[in-house]
Design an enzyme around this catalytic site. Structure first.
Site, mmCIF file in Angstrom:
data_model
loop_
_atom_site.group_PDB
_atom_site.id
_atom_site.type_symbol
_atom_site.label_atom_id
_atom_site.label_comp_id
_atom_site.label_asym_id
_atom_site.label_seq_id
_atom_site.Cartn_x
_atom_site.Cartn_y
_atom_site.Cartn_z
ATOM 1 N N LYS A 200 2.849 2.853 -6.478
ATOM 2 C CA LYS A 200 3.206 4.107 -5.813
ATOM 3 C C LYS A 200 4.670 4.095 -5.355
ATOM 4 O O LYS A 200 5.372 5.096 -5.501
ATOM 5 C CB LYS A 200 2.259 4.345 -4.641
ATOM 6 C CG LYS A 200 0.825 4.634 -5.124
ATOM 7 C CD LYS A 200 -0.173 4.576 -3.995
ATOM 8 C CE LYS A 200 -1.582 4.915 -4.457
ATOM 9 N NZ LYS A 200 -2.610 4.602 -3.448
ATOM 10 N N GLY A 298 -9.746 9.479 -1.801
ATOM 11 C CA GLY A 298 -10.989 10.229 -1.630
ATOM 12 C C GLY A 298 -11.080 11.366 -2.628
ATOM 13 O O GLY A 298 -10.066 11.881 -3.121
HETATM 14 N N1 HSE Z 1 -7.464 2.320 -3.624
HETATM 15 C C1 HSE Z 1 -6.512 3.330 -3.269
HETATM 16 C C2 HSE Z 1 -6.311 3.313 -1.745
HETATM 17 C C3 HSE Z 1 -7.000 4.658 -3.740
HETATM 18 O O1 HSE Z 1 -7.066 2.624 -1.055
HETATM 19 O O2 HSE Z 1 -5.401 3.945 -1.243
HETATM 20 C C4 HSE Z 1 -5.961 5.732 -3.799
HETATM 21 O O3 HSE Z 1 -4.920 5.427 -4.662
#
Ligand code: HSE
Length: 402
Positions: A200, A298
């Site tokens: 990210k 979610g």
């Molecule tokens: N596994 C990720 C989190 C899901 O916990 O943020 C969303 O990208």
């Protein structure tokens, strides 16, 4: 009418169909026309599901149907998802995705294919789930030179750290509880080792720089070594611990990007982001700081972001929405040369050596005299690493200061 296909009828894919149906009037009004989910691609059948008649098992049915103009890729992974996305874009079909792994790995290539074919590859849901952050970086902060981005980009780890802080529990106990509640995956490695946050921050850094920031070159450290004791000392010092994705522009083509736990003052806005929430703190040269906060994961929050991209695509059929992310690589700065201070917890027996090397800002907590906490003087990462090596087993834990 605009026909839409959804690839993958799992958590996010079924959420996309639900958002389009539940908010039909609003979504159609904002799209300027009616959105129709024509196909859902999945390997499975869904007997009894209200959309079971839309399920197909063959991607060719979708990609060869000229009526399909927008595709939502909610499959995940970089195998079939990559092949399907590429082939859809080559046919001029816009693709909206929540797949951060694919965006981080092949973003610039897919954007270029989209541009060539007068369609769009949009990925609002790939960072921060339902939080609008890609669109603000692309469309809203266009008068800014973005200088830095700091984010809590992973809900699972933020939930674990928040629980450790509030309940004094250790990492393993909270992880187990998070898995039982379905917050953490059965294989939690991508979250707890920081890989998810790394993808990210790579995407955000690429948008900040307008150049490609390779996620595989970003220094990444997870939260598995953070202990309940660290939170006791953090609290005594008016701080907490957060897993941060950090990125600083060091000029036109060099960026300092990393993912690691940081000890941060309780008064900082990022310190107030708890549980599964995410936040992205952006610093621009004119606006200064702004923060984007909300549900980073979610079904419905993530689906909402995917559908916002579908609406954008529907409004721009046949037109390319600008996204500045070239395939030229940005240079990643060497973090070992960076100056900063560190929280270090050492065995009390190593006090003299530790103070001599790290500085004498010692934190005393009544009733705790077996170990000793020092907030180090400012020093290069590599100098700090060398001190820790000299102290050897006496170092119980260490966390960078924000
Ligand atoms: N596994 C990720 C989190 C899901 O916990 O943020 C969303 O990208």
């Amino acid at each position: 009418m605009v026909n839409v296909a959804v690839l993958g009828y799992g958590t996010v894919g079924s959420g996309v169909v639900e958002v389009i149906e539940k908010n039909k009037d609003m979504v159609n009004k904002k799209s300027g026309q009616e959105l129709n989910v024509k196909y859902i691609l999945d390997l499975r059948d869904f007997p009894g599901d209200p959309y079971e008649d839309k399920v197909v098992h063959d991607f060719d049915t979708i990609v060869n149907d000229e009526e399909v103009q927008i595709i939502c890729e909610t499959m995940g992974g970089v195998g079939a998802a990559y092949a399907f996305t590429k082939s859809a874009l080559e046919k001029g079909k816009s693709v909206c995705t929540s797949n951060k792994e694919l965006v981080a790995k092949h973003g610039p290539e897919l954007l270029q294919i989209a541009r060539k074919n007068n369609c769009n590859y949009l990925f609002e849901a790939s960072v921060g789930g339902g939080i609008p952050i890609i669109r603000p970086l692309n469309y809203s902060l266009t008068a800014e030179r973005i200088e830095g981005i700091n984010g809590i980009l992973n809900g699972t780890t933020n939930y674990i750290l928040s629980k450790m802080e509030m309940e004094g529990a250790d990492f393993d106990t909270v992880l187990k509880e998070a898995q039982e509640k379905g917050y953490a995956e059965r294989n939690p490695e991508a979250d707890v080792e920081g890989h998810d946050a790394c993808r990210k921050i790579a995407i955000l850094s690429s948008l900040m720089m307008g150049k490609n920031v390779d996620s595989e070159k970003i220094y990444t450290e997870g939260i598995t070594k953070v202990t309940a004791d660290d939170f006791v000392y953090a609290k005594a010092a008016g701080k907490t611990v957060k897993l941060l994705g950090r990125s600083v522009a060091m000029g036109e083509s060099e960026v300092l990007a990393m993912v690691a736990p940081f000890m941060i003052d309780k008064s900082h806005p990022l310190a107030m982001v708890n549980d599964v929430f995410n936040a992205v703190f952006v610093t621009g040269n004119m606006l200064g700081d702004s923060m984007y906060y909300g549900r980073g994961a979610g079904k419905l929050p993530t689906a909402s972001a995917v559908v916002s991209d579908v609406v954008d695509c529907a409004r721009h059929l046949g037109k390319v929405i600008m996204c500045f992310w070239d395939d030229a690589d940005a240079k990643l700065a060497d973090i070992s040369e960076l100056d900063r201070s560190f929280y270090v917890r050492v065995k009390a027996s190593a006090k003299d050596a530790a103070v001599e090397m790290l500085g004498d800002d010692v934190l005393t907590v009544p009733g705790r005299d077996e170990d000793l906490v020092i907030f180090s003087k400012s020093m290069k990462e590599k100098e700090f690493a060398a001190c820790c090596e000299k102290l050897g087993d006496a170092v119980l834990s260490k966390i960078r200061l924000y």
